[in-house]
Scaffold this motif. Structure first.
Motif, PDB file in Angstrom:
ATOM      1  N   SER A   6     -13.635 -13.711  12.813  1.00 51.69           N
ATOM      2  CA  SER A   6     -15.026 -14.132  12.690  1.00 51.69           C
ATOM      3  C   SER A   6     -15.679 -14.206  14.062  1.00 51.69           C
ATOM      4  N   MET A   7     -16.978 -13.961  14.087  1.00 52.03           N
ATOM      5  CA  MET A   7     -17.734 -14.022  15.335  1.00 52.03           C
ATOM      6  C   MET A   7     -17.600 -15.389  15.992  1.00 52.03           C
ATOM      7  N   LYS A   8     -17.628 -16.438  15.190  1.00 55.84           N
ATOM      8  CA  LYS A   8     -17.529 -17.791  15.746  1.00 55.84           C
ATOM      9  C   LYS A   8     -16.171 -18.005  16.401  1.00 55.84           C
ATOM     10  N   ALA A   9     -15.092 -17.531  15.761  1.00 59.74           N
ATOM     11  CA  ALA A   9     -13.758 -17.659  16.359  1.00 59.74           C
ATOM     12  C   ALA A   9     -13.675 -16.873  17.658  1.00 59.74           C
ATOM     13  N   ALA A  10     -14.267 -15.678  17.676  1.00 57.05           N
ATOM     14  CA  ALA A  10     -14.265 -14.863  18.893  1.00 57.05           C
ATOM     15  C   ALA A  10     -15.012 -15.572  20.020  1.00 57.05           C
ATOM     16  N   ALA A  11     -16.143 -16.198  19.675  1.00 59.56           N
ATOM     17  CA  ALA A  11     -16.926 -16.925  20.672  1.00 59.56           C
ATOM     18  C   ALA A  11     -16.149 -18.119  21.219  1.00 59.56           C
ATOM     19  N   LEU A  12     -15.446 -18.822  20.345  1.00 60.33           N
ATOM     20  CA  LEU A  12     -14.645 -19.972  20.784  1.00 60.33           C
ATOM     21  C   LEU A  12     -13.492 -19.521  21.678  1.00 60.33           C
ATOM     22  N   ASN A  13     -12.889 -18.386  21.334  1.00 63.34           N
ATOM     23  CA  ASN A  13     -11.811 -17.857  22.168  1.00 63.34           C
ATOM     24  C   ASN A  13     -12.327 -17.508  23.557  1.00 63.34           C
ATOM     25  N   ALA A  71     -10.187 -25.804  27.480  1.00 59.77           N
ATOM     26  CA  ALA A  71      -9.749 -24.490  27.014  1.00 59.77           C
ATOM     27  C   ALA A  71      -8.880 -24.628  25.773  1.00 59.77           C
ATOM     28  N   LYS A  72      -7.946 -25.551  25.801  1.00 61.46           N
ATOM     29  CA  LYS A  72      -7.038 -25.765  24.672  1.00 61.46           C
ATOM     30  C   LYS A  72      -7.813 -26.139  23.413  1.00 61.46           C
ATOM     31  N   ALA A  73      -8.791 -27.007  23.560  1.00 61.80           N
ATOM     32  CA  ALA A  73      -9.593 -27.423  22.408  1.00 61.80           C
ATOM     33  C   ALA A  73     -10.338 -26.229  21.806  1.00 61.80           C
ATOM     34  N   ALA A  74     -10.867 -25.351  22.663  1.00 66.59           N
ATOM     35  CA  ALA A  74     -11.613 -24.184  22.181  1.00 66.59           C
ATOM     36  C   ALA A  74     -10.681 -23.210  21.458  1.00 66.59           C
ATOM     37  N   PHE A  75      -9.505 -22.958  22.037  1.00 72.62           N
ATOM     38  CA  PHE A  75      -8.547 -22.047  21.393  1.00 72.62           C
ATOM     39  C   PHE A  75      -8.073 -22.602  20.048  1.00 72.62           C
ATOM     40  N   GLU A  76      -7.813 -23.894  20.005  1.00 77.83           N
ATOM     41  CA  GLU A  76      -7.345 -24.514  18.754  1.00 77.83           C
ATOM     42  C   GLU A  76      -8.407 -24.431  17.669  1.00 77.83           C
ATOM     43  N   GLU A  77      -9.658 -24.598  18.050  1.00 68.36           N
ATOM     44  CA  GLU A  77     -10.738 -24.484  17.070  1.00 68.36           C
ATOM     45  C   GLU A  77     -10.866 -23.051  16.572  1.00 68.36           C
ATOM     46  N   ALA A  78     -10.698 -22.090  17.486  1.00 68.55           N
ATOM     47  CA  ALA A  78     -10.749 -20.679  17.087  1.00 68.55           C
ATOM     48  C   ALA A  78      -9.647 -20.369  16.086  1.00 68.55           C
ATOM     49  N   ILE A  79      -8.440 -20.879  16.336  1.00 62.70           N
ATOM     50  CA  ILE A  79      -7.300 -20.639  15.449  1.00 62.70           C
ATOM     51  C   ILE A  79      -7.483 -21.351  14.112  1.00 62.70           C
ATOM     52  N   SER A  80      -8.139 -22.502  14.127  1.00 63.82           N
ATOM     53  CA  SER A  80      -8.396 -23.203  12.865  1.00 63.82           C
ATOM     54  C   SER A  80      -9.316 -22.387  11.965  1.00 63.82           C
ATOM     55  N   LEU A  81     -10.203 -21.592  12.563  1.00 61.74           N
ATOM     56  CA  LEU A  81     -11.103 -20.739  11.791  1.00 61.74           C
ATOM     57  C   LEU A  81     -10.399 -19.464  11.330  1.00 61.74           C
ATOM     58  N   ASP A  82      -9.549 -18.897  12.215  1.00 62.37           N
ATOM     59  CA  ASP A  82      -8.798 -17.681  11.907  1.00 62.37           C
ATOM     60  C   ASP A  82      -7.346 -17.893  12.310  1.00 62.37           C
ATOM     61  N   PRO A  83      -6.537 -18.422  11.403  1.00 59.02           N
ATOM     62  CA  PRO A  83      -5.152 -18.794  11.730  1.00 59.02           C
ATOM     63  C   PRO A  83      -4.288 -17.645  12.252  1.00 59.02           C
ATOM     64  N   GLU A  84      -4.657 -16.399  11.958  1.00 61.03           N
ATOM     65  CA  GLU A  84      -3.865 -15.252  12.417  1.00 61.03           C
ATOM     66  C   GLU A  84      -4.444 -14.607  13.674  1.00 61.03           C
ATOM     67  N   PHE A  85      -5.339 -15.293  14.351  1.00 60.83           N
ATOM     68  CA  PHE A  85      -6.011 -14.749  15.545  1.00 60.83           C
ATOM     69  C   PHE A  85      -5.005 -14.678  16.696  1.00 60.83           C
ATOM     70  N   ASP A  86      -4.408 -13.499  16.879  1.00 60.06           N
ATOM     71  CA  ASP A  86      -3.320 -13.324  17.849  1.00 60.06           C
ATOM     72  C   ASP A  86      -3.725 -13.633  19.284  1.00 60.06           C
ATOM     73  N   LEU A  87      -4.888 -13.124  19.701  1.00 61.41           N
ATOM     74  CA  LEU A  87      -5.304 -13.316  21.089  1.00 61.41           C
ATOM     75  C   LEU A  87      -5.526 -14.792  21.396  1.00 61.41           C
ATOM     76  N   ALA A  88      -6.131 -15.517  20.465  1.00 65.44           N
ATOM     77  CA  ALA A  88      -6.355 -16.954  20.672  1.00 65.44           C
ATOM     78  C   ALA A  88      -5.018 -17.686  20.778  1.00 65.44           C
TER      79      ALA A  88
END
Length: 236
Positions: free
Chosen positions: A189-196, A211-228
């Motif tokens: 999702s665009m929002k997950a990409a922005a958070l990453n 940084a950790k908080a932003a990555f964790e939020e990105a992963i919460s939106l897209d649990p399989e987000f490899d880069l995050a």
């Protein structure tokens, strides 16, 4: 890359508006009926060349139309599109920038100039076009590209501001693709990409907690987000 940028700068310095290069005196002498006939012939040749994927003929037909109709930006815009679709990023950028000198609100030319300049590594020059594209169209992907280029250029306050706006305004159905391999792409999702990207900005600045908080939020939106996930590991 430095050589490519040097060639781009030299080309920009040497370029003049396409409409001004036309032999206006000769064009003015053309009989209106003959001009109309020649235009129709070149337009037909252009369409046929596209049909048969003959890019050389398509470009030549457009150049004839540009010289014969220097006041009509449509043909210059079409030429920029042909160069872009053919993967000739340098020419696509230069042609589109000529259009923007006359009409700085041409969405098509802004898209081509921004993406083409990015492709040849001219990030500083591509950034204003991505920013203008977002302001004119409200296209969130252009905002994401603006933020990523700002990040790449270490313009951290600007990049963070762009991502904060995007996190707030991203739509649920908007996606961004990230390469997983040479043949596979992962869409998130665009929002997950922005958070990453927001996390990457914080990480570059040494702010691991943010940084950790932003990555964790990105992963919460897209649990399989490899880069995050990979980026999150860097905060430990």
């Amino acid at each position: 890359m430095k050589h490519v940028l040097f060639m781009l700068i030299m080309a920009l310095c040497a370029s003049t508006t396409i409409a001004q290069t036309a032999d206006t005196a000769s064009v003015a002498k053309l009989d209106p009926k003959l001009k109309k006939t020649l235009n129709a012939s070149d337009q037909a040749a252009y369409q046929l060349a596209l049909r048969f994927n003959d890019i050389g003929v398509a470009k030549m037909s457009l150049y004839n139309l540009i010289v014969r109709n220097p006041e009509d930006l449509r043909y210059v815009e079409m030429l920029g599109s042909v160069y872009y679709e053919a993967g000739q990023s340098m020419s696509a950028a230069l042609v589109s920038m000529e259009v923007l000198k006359v009409n700085d609100k041409s969405i098509q030319s802004l898209e081509i100039a921004a993406n083409s300049l990015e492709q040849v590594g001219a990030l500083e020059k591509s950034l204003p076009y991505f920013e203008s594209l977002y302001l004119l169209s409200g296209d969130n992907f252009s905002l994401y590209k603006s933020g990523f280029i700002q990040y790449s250029l270490k313009k951290y306050p600007e990049a963070l501001n762009s991502m904060n706006i995007l996190v707030k305004n991203a739509k649920p159905d908007e996606k961004v693709g990230f390469p997983k391999s040479q043949v596979e792409t992962q869409e998130v999702s665009m929002k997950a990409a922005a958070l990453n990207l927001k996390g990457m900005i914080y990480l570059d600045q040494g702010s691991k907690i943010e940084a950790k908080a932003a990555f964790e939020e990105a992963i919460s939106l897209d649990p399989e987000f490899d880069l995050a996930k990979e980026n999150l590991a860097k905060t430990n």
